[in-house]
Design a protein around this motif. Structure first.
Motif, mmCIF file in Angstrom:
data_model
loop_
_atom_site.group_PDB
_atom_site.id
_atom_site.type_symbol
_atom_site.label_atom_id
_atom_site.label_comp_id
_atom_site.label_asym_id
_atom_site.label_seq_id
_atom_site.Cartn_x
_atom_site.Cartn_y
_atom_site.Cartn_z
ATOM 1 N N ALA A 63 0.716 -1.177 0.057
ATOM 2 C CA ALA A 63 0.220 -0.095 -0.085
ATOM 3 C C ALA A 63 0.811 1.262 0.019
ATOM 4 N N TRP A 64 2.158 1.232 0.782
ATOM 5 C CA TRP A 64 2.938 2.262 0.839
ATOM 6 C C TRP A 64 3.350 2.681 -0.637
ATOM 7 N N LYS A 65 3.972 1.388 -1.073
ATOM 8 C CA LYS A 65 4.609 1.538 -2.487
ATOM 9 C C LYS A 65 3.476 2.262 -3.654
ATOM 10 N N MET A 66 2.446 1.821 -3.225
ATOM 11 C CA MET A 66 1.238 2.407 -4.329
ATOM 12 C C MET A 66 0.904 3.990 -4.104
ATOM 13 N N LYS A 67 1.317 4.112 -2.720
ATOM 14 C CA LYS A 67 0.757 5.597 -2.266
ATOM 15 C C LYS A 67 -0.607 5.658 -2.209
ATOM 16 N N ALA A 68 -1.255 4.387 -1.506
ATOM 17 C CA ALA A 68 -2.763 4.143 -1.499
ATOM 18 C C ALA A 68 -3.164 5.177 -0.345
ATOM 19 N N GLU A 69 -4.468 5.870 -0.483
ATOM 20 C CA GLU A 69 -4.581 7.026 0.044
ATOM 21 C C GLU A 69 -6.021 6.250 1.144
ATOM 22 N N LYS A 70 -6.688 5.250 0.697
ATOM 23 C CA LYS A 70 -7.741 4.838 1.774
ATOM 24 C C LYS A 70 -7.489 3.388 2.107
ATOM 25 N N GLN A 71 -7.410 3.226 3.324
ATOM 26 C CA GLN A 71 -7.375 1.922 3.906
ATOM 27 C C GLN A 71 -8.086 0.778 3.108
ATOM 28 N N GLY A 72 -7.626 -0.272 2.807
ATOM 29 C CA GLY A 72 -8.344 -1.310 2.373
ATOM 30 C C GLY A 72 -9.004 -1.173 0.918
ATOM 31 N N TYR A 73 -8.222 -0.210 0.067
ATOM 32 C CA TYR A 73 -8.955 0.118 -0.981
ATOM 33 C C TYR A 73 -7.655 0.581 -2.225
ATOM 34 N N PHE A 74 -7.569 -0.110 -3.358
ATOM 35 C CA PHE A 74 -6.500 0.396 -4.281
ATOM 36 C C PHE A 74 -7.291 0.984 -5.387
ATOM 37 N N THR A 75 -6.993 2.170 -5.836
ATOM 38 C CA THR A 75 -7.515 2.669 -7.301
ATOM 39 C C THR A 75 -6.547 2.091 -8.360
ATOM 40 N N LEU A 76 -7.244 2.131 -9.445
ATOM 41 C CA LEU A 76 -6.444 1.847 -10.604
ATOM 42 C C LEU A 76 -5.037 2.731 -10.840
ATOM 43 N N GLU A 77 -5.149 3.943 -10.486
ATOM 44 C CA GLU A 77 -3.771 4.651 -10.635
ATOM 45 C C GLU A 77 -2.684 4.376 -9.317
ATOM 46 N N GLU A 78 -3.199 4.027 -8.438
ATOM 47 C CA GLU A 78 -2.303 3.443 -7.228
ATOM 48 C C GLU A 78 -1.881 2.144 -7.641
ATOM 49 N N TRP A 79 -2.582 1.179 -8.111
ATOM 50 C CA TRP A 79 -2.236 -0.268 -8.573
ATOM 51 C C TRP A 79 -1.132 -0.032 -9.639
ATOM 52 N N ARG A 80 -1.293 0.806 -10.522
ATOM 53 C CA ARG A 80 -0.422 0.944 -11.719
ATOM 54 C C ARG A 80 0.958 1.472 -11.206
ATOM 55 N N ARG A 81 0.826 2.624 -10.349
ATOM 56 C CA ARG A 81 1.845 3.066 -9.731
ATOM 57 C C ARG A 81 3.009 2.068 -9.001
ATOM 58 N N GLY A 82 2.322 1.334 -8.108
ATOM 59 C CA GLY A 82 3.050 0.169 -7.451
ATOM 60 C C GLY A 82 3.431 -0.939 -8.327
ATOM 61 N N LEU A 83 2.371 -1.327 -9.254
ATOM 62 C CA LEU A 83 3.167 -2.582 -9.904
ATOM 63 C C LEU A 83 4.323 -2.096 -11.051
ATOM 64 N N LYS A 84 4.063 -1.336 -11.345
ATOM 65 C CA LYS A 84 5.056 -0.717 -12.582
ATOM 66 C C LYS A 84 6.496 -0.567 -11.850
ATOM 67 N N ALA A 85 6.370 0.058 -10.523
ATOM 68 C CA ALA A 85 7.787 0.202 -9.876
ATOM 69 C C ALA A 85 8.309 -1.115 -9.363
#
Length: 231
Positions: A81-103
């Motif tokens: 979640a930290w790597k994705m810079k997720a903002e809401k606990q228990g939820y991943f947006t597409l933008e957060e998911w892309r950011r984390g998995l691409k990294a």
């Protein structure tokens, strides 16, 4: 002589389109590979996302953890979640998911699982860990304008985030938090203060602890409680 000179000029110019063409081909191939990778990352997101909310919700995260064979309470999920810079606990947006998995260069569940040990090493670098420790507090602020976290949740979070590094300090501080009656919640200043305390103060002697310095009052009380306990 002149012909020879013009020949040389012509030769040097003729290599330019070839070099340019090779560069363009490389860029095109790299762009296509990146595009394909992003497509796979998006497809993976869609396999866990809730269609109505267009986000990966707690149920989707549990399914992801099950597929990776990792417990959903594992600290590495918080690191993800930290790597994705997720903002809401228990939820991943597409933008957060892309950011984390691409990294992490992970476009499959298998690659994501294999990336977790490296992610853990990355988080444990001192500068990164301070950021992760701060993030873990903010991530647990689930209500709008919420600035503090209840004692029970803080105890669980401390154990999860800091327990492996400072076992004794965390155990005693949790014990103190559970028996004291002065504080119902912990704020960010107190949360960060405890991390600094673990790094700077000799434990359990407290020889270098100076209560006149800018420590949160809860830590003064904790040290006092510990000293009484020791005597």
């Amino acid at each position: 002589m002149r012909r020879s000179a013009s020949k040389k000029t012509g030769q040097s110019n003729s290599t330019s389109p070839i070099t340019s063409s090779a560069t363009d081909l490389f860029r095109s191939a790299s762009s296509k590979a990146s595009s394909k990778e992003m497509e796979r990352i998006d497809n993976l997101f869609n396999s866990y996302a809730n269609r109505s909310s267009s986000m990966i919700d707690p149920e989707g995260i549990e399914t992801l953890c099950s597929d990776m064979e990792v417990d959903h309470t594992d600290v590495r999920i918080l690191m993800l979640a930290w790597k994705m810079k997720a903002e809401k606990q228990g939820y991943f947006t597409l933008e957060e998911w892309r950011r984390g998995l691409k990294a992490l260069r992970a476009d499959t569940v298998s690659k994501l699982k294999k990336a977790l040990p490296e992610l853990e090493k990355e988080v444990k670098r001192p500068l990164n860990f301070v950021d992760f420790y701060s993030f873990s507090f903010r991530y647990c602020l689930t209500e709008e304008k919420q600035k503090s976290i209840d004692i029970e949740s803080i105890c669980q979070l401390l154990d999860l985030v800091l327990g492996s590094q400072f076992r004794a300090q965390v155990d005693y501080f949790i014990e103190y938090l559970k028996i004291q009656n002065d504080y119902k919640v912990i704020n960010m200043d107190q949360w960060m203060g405890f991390y600094r305390f673990c790094n700077e103060i000799n434990f359990p002697e407290f020889g270098n602890y100076d209560p006149t310095l800018a420590w949160p009052l809860i830590l003064d009380n904790f040290v006092e409680w510990m000293r009484e306990k020791q005597t």
